[in-house]
Design a protein around this motif. Sequence first.
Motif, PDB file in Angstrom:
ATOM      1  N   MET A   1      61.596  47.703  57.090  1.00 39.75           N
ATOM      2  CA  MET A   1      61.567  49.090  57.532  1.00 39.75           C
ATOM      3  C   MET A   1      62.952  49.431  58.067  1.00 39.75           C
TER       4      MET A   1
ATOM      5  N   THR B   1      65.175  52.260  60.552  1.00 38.38           N
ATOM      6  CA  THR B   1      65.028  53.245  61.608  1.00 38.38           C
ATOM      7  C   THR B   1      66.353  53.939  61.872  1.00 38.38           C
TER       8      THR B   1
ATOM      9  N   ASP C   1      61.255  56.266  61.648  1.00 41.70           N
ATOM     10  CA  ASP C   1      61.185  55.084  60.791  1.00 41.70           C
ATOM     11  C   ASP C   1      61.042  55.517  59.342  1.00 41.70           C
TER      12      ASP C   1
ATOM     13  N   ARG D   1      60.877  44.052  68.232  1.00 46.15           N
ATOM     14  CA  ARG D   1      61.555  44.213  66.953  1.00 46.15           C
ATOM     15  C   ARG D   1      62.948  43.623  67.044  1.00 46.15           C
TER      16      ARG D   1
ATOM     17  N   THR E   1      60.994  53.955  54.996  1.00 48.03           N
ATOM     18  CA  THR E   1      60.792  52.795  54.129  1.00 48.03           C
ATOM     19  C   THR E   1      62.027  52.477  53.304  1.00 48.03           C
TER      20      THR E   1
ATOM     21  N   TYR F   1      64.570  46.360  60.169  1.00 50.26           N
ATOM     22  CA  TYR F   1      63.717  45.395  60.855  1.00 50.26           C
ATOM     23  C   TYR F   1      62.478  45.134  60.003  1.00 50.26           C
ATOM     24  N   TYR F   2      61.719  44.109  60.367  1.00 45.82           N
ATOM     25  CA  TYR F   2      60.443  43.819  59.719  1.00 45.82           C
ATOM     26  C   TYR F   2      59.332  44.424  60.562  1.00 45.82           C
ATOM     27  N   ASP F   3      58.390  45.141  59.932  1.00 49.81           N
ATOM     28  CA  ASP F   3      57.271  45.694  60.682  1.00 49.81           C
ATOM     29  C   ASP F   3      56.195  44.624  60.862  1.00 49.81           C
TER      30      ASP F   3
END
Length: 62
Positions: free
Chosen positions: A29, A31, A44, A5, A46, A21-23
């Motif tokens: 997303m 965290t 985590d 990540r 949304t 970050y990108y999932d």
Amino acid sequence: MSAYRRFRDRLRIGPVQVATYYDARGRDMHTAACTAPGCGFSADYTSRAAAELAARTHRCKA
């Protein structure tokens, strides 16, 4: 195998760091993770607001 990540837009609120970050599916997303030794809190979310709220209300047990 662990996920790679690349975190961006990092913010520190007390001992908790909030980052975006990108999932695996390409979604944004957010965290929140506590950096205090022995704490182990991370979650985590949304939405960025939810991650920042978790960081502001987190209390370490360590």
